[in-house]
Each structure stands twice: as structure tokens, then as C-alpha cells.
Design a protein around this motif. Structure first.
Motif, PDB file in Angstrom:
ATOM      1  N   UNK A   1       0.834  -1.193  -0.107  1.00 49.34           N
ATOM      2  CA  UNK A   1      -0.111   0.006  -0.005  1.00 49.34           C
ATOM      3  C   UNK A   1       0.792   1.371  -0.126  1.00 49.34           C
ATOM      4  N   UNK A   2       2.140   0.991   0.153  1.00 45.10           N
ATOM      5  CA  UNK A   2       3.079   2.172   0.143  1.00 45.10           C
ATOM      6  C   UNK A   2       4.166   2.239  -0.903  1.00 45.10           C
ATOM      7  N   UNK A   3       3.898   1.506  -2.093  1.00 51.70           N
ATOM      8  CA  UNK A   3       4.583   1.225  -3.186  1.00 51.70           C
ATOM      9  C   UNK A   3       5.891   0.449  -2.971  1.00 51.70           C
TER      10      UNK A   3
ATOM     11  N   UNK B   1       2.632  -7.162  10.071  1.00 54.96           N
ATOM     12  CA  UNK B   1       2.116  -6.199   9.178  1.00 54.96           C
ATOM     13  C   UNK B   1       2.014  -4.669   9.692  1.00 54.96           C
ATOM     14  N   UNK B   2       2.844  -3.655   9.266  1.00 51.22           N
ATOM     15  CA  UNK B   2       3.084  -2.483   9.573  1.00 51.22           C
ATOM     16  C   UNK B   2       3.138  -1.524   8.451  1.00 51.22           C
ATOM     17  N   UNK B   3       2.162  -0.769   8.040  1.00 52.12           N
ATOM     18  CA  UNK B   3       2.101  -0.238   6.516  1.00 52.12           C
ATOM     19  C   UNK B   3       3.283   0.834   6.588  1.00 52.12           C
ATOM     20  N   UNK B   4       4.116   0.670   5.352  1.00 58.13           N
ATOM     21  CA  UNK B   4       5.146   1.678   5.363  1.00 58.13           C
ATOM     22  C   UNK B   4       5.955   2.233   6.421  1.00 58.13           C
ATOM     23  N   UNK B   5       6.688   0.939   6.825  1.00 61.24           N
ATOM     24  CA  UNK B   5       7.621   0.959   8.171  1.00 61.24           C
ATOM     25  C   UNK B   5       8.977   1.498   7.644  1.00 61.24           C
TER      26      UNK B   5
ATOM     27  N   UNK C   1      -3.164   0.756  18.915  1.00 69.70           N
ATOM     28  CA  UNK C   1      -3.414   0.863  17.504  1.00 69.70           C
ATOM     29  C   UNK C   1      -2.700   2.193  16.996  1.00 69.70           C
ATOM     30  N   UNK C   2      -2.338   2.276  15.579  1.00 69.19           N
ATOM     31  CA  UNK C   2      -1.683   3.208  15.093  1.00 69.19           C
ATOM     32  C   UNK C   2      -2.196   4.669  15.489  1.00 69.19           C
ATOM     33  N   UNK C   3      -1.440   5.576  15.662  1.00 67.55           N
ATOM     34  CA  UNK C   3      -1.660   6.801  16.116  1.00 67.55           C
ATOM     35  C   UNK C   3      -1.361   7.976  14.974  1.00 67.55           C
ATOM     36  N   UNK C   4      -2.303   8.889  14.771  1.00 69.00           N
ATOM     37  CA  UNK C   4      -2.117  10.257  13.940  1.00 69.00           C
ATOM     38  C   UNK C   4      -0.627  10.646  14.030  1.00 69.00           C
ATOM     39  N   UNK C   5       0.088  10.817  13.087  1.00 73.93           N
ATOM     40  CA  UNK C   5       1.406  11.225  13.088  1.00 73.93           C
ATOM     41  C   UNK C   5       1.696  12.438  13.121  1.00 73.93           C
ATOM     42  N   UNK C   6       0.539  13.524  13.041  1.00 69.81           N
ATOM     43  CA  UNK C   6       0.776  14.752  12.870  1.00 69.81           C
ATOM     44  C   UNK C   6       1.265  15.390  11.587  1.00 69.81           C
ATOM     45  N   UNK C   7       1.105  14.627  10.406  1.00 70.49           N
ATOM     46  CA  UNK C   7       1.481  15.131   9.188  1.00 70.49           C
ATOM     47  C   UNK C   7       1.097  14.088   7.926  1.00 70.49           C
ATOM     48  N   UNK C   8       1.813  14.424   6.859  1.00 72.62           N
ATOM     49  CA  UNK C   8       1.902  13.313   5.830  1.00 72.62           C
ATOM     50  C   UNK C   8       3.148  12.831   5.432  1.00 72.62           C
ATOM     51  N   UNK C   9       3.082  11.515   5.350  1.00 69.26           N
ATOM     52  CA  UNK C   9       4.343  10.724   5.055  1.00 69.26           C
ATOM     53  C   UNK C   9       5.662  10.731   6.269  1.00 69.26           C
TER      54      UNK C   9
ATOM     55  N   UNK D   1      11.928  -4.689  -0.371  1.00 71.15           N
ATOM     56  CA  UNK D   1      11.806  -3.261  -0.186  1.00 71.15           C
ATOM     57  C   UNK D   1      12.311  -2.997   1.480  1.00 71.15           C
ATOM     58  N   UNK D   2      13.230  -3.676   1.769  1.00 74.93           N
ATOM     59  CA  UNK D   2      13.756  -3.235   3.295  1.00 74.93           C
ATOM     60  C   UNK D   2      14.181  -1.738   3.039  1.00 74.93           C
TER      61      UNK D   2
END
Length: 357
Positions: A20-22, A50-54, A93-101, A350-351
Motif C-alpha cells: 500500500x506504500x509502493x 504487518x505495519x504499513x510503510x515502516x 493501534x496506530x496513532x495519527x503522526x501529525x502530518x503526511x508521510x 523493499x527493506x
């Protein structure tokens, strides 16, 4: 030897880009690394988490808890712990990171705050966020988000700000955030009661350099930057009283010719004699000797794959996460700071980052 060797195998946490993150990775994996042979290999019996875009990892200073960026839009951060059998498990659960990417994070030395650098996007500016950590290491917040302003001359990369790293200086006085888009390092003071950041200074760096990551030499008087857009490594003098960097000399990050090159990870040796940098494009790791207030190139070797991104020093080796080839390689560090050719690498799609457990 600039770093002590280990007498036995070590466990290493790795992060990767997910579909989901390329990317093609699983998120978080555990790898067993044997310093004697120099060979990393996936740890059997421990499934990936499974952790998205680690894309970056950090450890809590006192708890068996680890944190991962989730490089998504909008971004989040995930806390992870280990179960008695060693398997990874999400801590909440995942917490909002305060921004994008979000692309970098670090835990404040007091263990009560998580700091996150959010790269932003073509339309969203870079930000730095503060998250509160409870006594178990669980994340809440953010308690504060600061927005960077600025731009640079490199078309397509510097139309706006792009926070790329956030660290606490060696004295614990200032929070420093590099900004690739603004050619700057922002200095903040963290209010450790309220979890808020107050900007105290801005160090304006060479136009078009695109500072990505910083690495402090022991003592904190010198700090080195990997400059993604100018393909250089720069030595800066750091004023611990003000949080200001004074830019010094810069050297090319690679000797490779006729290749578009983008320096990535940077590490300074604990002995204060050497600096190493990954080169995405040249696909090498370059070694430098610290000489007075500058750097002298002393060698460059293949990274063990393509597009080397993350770089970690452990047990007398540099662990290199090669994103595009999906390989984790280990380069043994010689006493003079030069590097040996890597042993056969571990396959990890993709490491991009590693963290010794």
C-alpha cells in the motif's frame, strides 16, 4: 576497532515499504545477524508483523518497546513490543503522526515523548510532531505539531518544506529537525511537561544541498549531514548553547561519475574518527576519516544491493538496507575505518531500515 564486536548472533528489527506504500515488504521482520560470518538471515519461527510503510524505527530507552513510522497520507506511528516467545505484537493501534508521510522518529531521552518528522507532500508542508508516551510505552497525541516553512532552488524537490529527520542533541537541550526542502535545520526546545515545541533557532544551510540526516561526533561539537540533493557530506560546527549549526567544508559523497546520486543514511563512529554514508544511485557505502573540522574520503565499497537507504552500526559491522534489491547486507568495519566487501545478503523485499534489538 571503532565499534566493539559481538561474541554471538544478534537479533535485528527491520522495516520495509508495504504494497500500500509502493513496496513489496511485509512491514516489520526480525533478522538474526551473526557477526562472526557477517551474514544476516530471517529469524525462523518469528512471523513478520504487518505495519504499513515502516520506513524508520526507534527504540524506547528503558522499555522493550519499539516505534515505527507508517509512511502514509495521512501518516501514523505504531508502537511494537515483543511477546515472551519473541514474536512482534502491536502495542495499541496506530496513532495519527501529525502530518503526511512520516519518515523519521526518535524517543526523547526521558522516555516520555516520541518525536516524529513528517516529510509532507507536493501540497502539504513538512511538520514535526510530539506524542506522549505512557509508562508502558503506548503512544497518544499528538500533543503538538509545528509546521515548517521554506523552499529551495531544486525544481521538483524544494517547492516547499520537507522535514526529514528529528533528533535530540547530545546535551539533551535542543530538538533538531532537518528540512530537505528548506535547506535548513530547525532547533526547538521541548517543554517536557506540556509536550510542546518552541522554536529557538534556524540554521540556514547551502542552497540546494537538501540536508537529509545528521550524525553527531562524540562530544557534540561536530555534526555531519548527508546532503541528498547536492550529493555531498558536510561537516558543521554545533553550538550546544544555541542549537545553531555553522556550515563548514563539504566533500562529494561518492567518487562515481555520470550517475545521479542521492546520499541516504549517515553514521559517525563512537570513537570519533570515522563517518559512513550510503549512496543511492552509486549503490555504495562511502567511508570518511574525520580530520580536524572536515572529512577525508578513505574508501568506498558496493552496498550489497541497489538503492542503499538505511545504515546502522552494530557489532563491528554496518548493516545496509538496500531498498530496490530487497537485500540486507553487512559490511565489516576495519580498524582504519575502511569497509570489507559484504557477505551474502538476506532477502527482505523493499527493506529500508534496521534497528538492533
Amino acid at each position: 576497532m571503532p565499534t566493539p564486536a559481538s561474541s554471538g548472533p544478534l537479533l535485528v528489527l527491520t522495516g520495509s515499504y508495504t504494497p500500500d506504500t509502493g513496496g513489496d515488504g511485509a512491514g516489520l521482520d526480525v533478522v538474526r545477524f551473526d557477526p562472526a560470518s557477517g551474514r544476516p538471515a530471517p529469524e525462523s519461527g518469528l512471523p513478520p508483523l504487518p505495519v504499513s510503510g515502516a520506513s524508520f524505527l526507534a527504540a524506547h530507552p528503558t522499555l522493550d518497546v519499539f516505534y515505527s513510522t507508517n509512511e502514509t497520507d495521512p501518516g501514523t506511528v505504531t508502537a511494537v513490543t515483543r511477546q515472551p516467545d519473541g514474536a512482534l505484537a502491536a502495542l495499541g493501534t496506530p496513532v495519527a503522526g501529525g502530518g503526511t508521510n512520516p519518515c523519521h522518529l526518535t524517543v526523547h531521552p526521558d522516555g516520555r515523548w516520541l518525536l516524529t518528522a513528517n516529510y509532507g507532500s507536493d501540497t502539504e508542508p513538512g511538520t514535526v510532531a510530539v506524542h506522549r508516551l505512557d509508562e508502558h510505552g503506548r503512544v497518544s497525541g499528538p500533543t503538538d505539531v509545528v509546521v515548517h516553512e521554506g523552499s529551495g532552488p531544486v525544481t521538483g524537490r524544494q517547492e516547499g518544506s520537507h522535514a526529514h529527520q528529528v533528533v535530540v542533541d547530545p546535551a539533551g537541550r535542543f530538538v533538531l529537525a532537518t528540512d530537505l526542502g528548506a535547506d535548513a535545520v530547525f532547533a526547538y526546545v521541548l517543554d517536557t511537561r506540556a509536550g510542546t515545541l518552541a522554536q529557538s533557532a534556524v540554521s540556514r544551510l547551502r542552497a540546494g544541498s537538501g540536508p537529509r540526516h545528521l550524525a553527531f561526533a562524540p562530544g557534540g561539537e561536530l555534526v555531519f549531514s548527508s546532503d541528498e540533493l547536492s550529493s555531498t557530506v558536510t561537516c558543521h560546527h554545533y553550538d550546544a548553547q544555541t542549537g545553531i549549526l555553522t556550515e563548514g567544508s563539504a566533500v562529494p559523497a561518492t567518487t562515481a561519475q555520470d550517475v545521479d546520486n542521492y546520499p541516504g543514511g549517515i553514521v559517525a563512529s563512537p570513537c570519533g574518527r570515522f563517518v559512513w554514508v550510503t549512496n543511492r544511485g552509486a549503490d555504495t557505502v562511502a567511508a570518511f576519516r574525520i580530520t580536524g573540522s572536515g572529512l577525508t574520503p578513505i574508501g568506498e565499497v558496493p552496498s550489497g544491493g541497489t538503492w542503499p537507504r538505511g545504515l546502522t552500526l552494530t557489532a563491528g559491522h554496518l548493516l545496509v538496507a538496500n531498498q530496490h534489491s530487497g537485500t540486507l547486507a553487512a559490511l565489516r568495519v576495519r580498524d582504519d575505518g575502511t569497509l570489507e566487501q559484504p557477505a551474502p545478503a538476506a532477502s527482505l523485499p523493499s527493506v529500508v531500515c534496521t534497528l538492533p534489538l
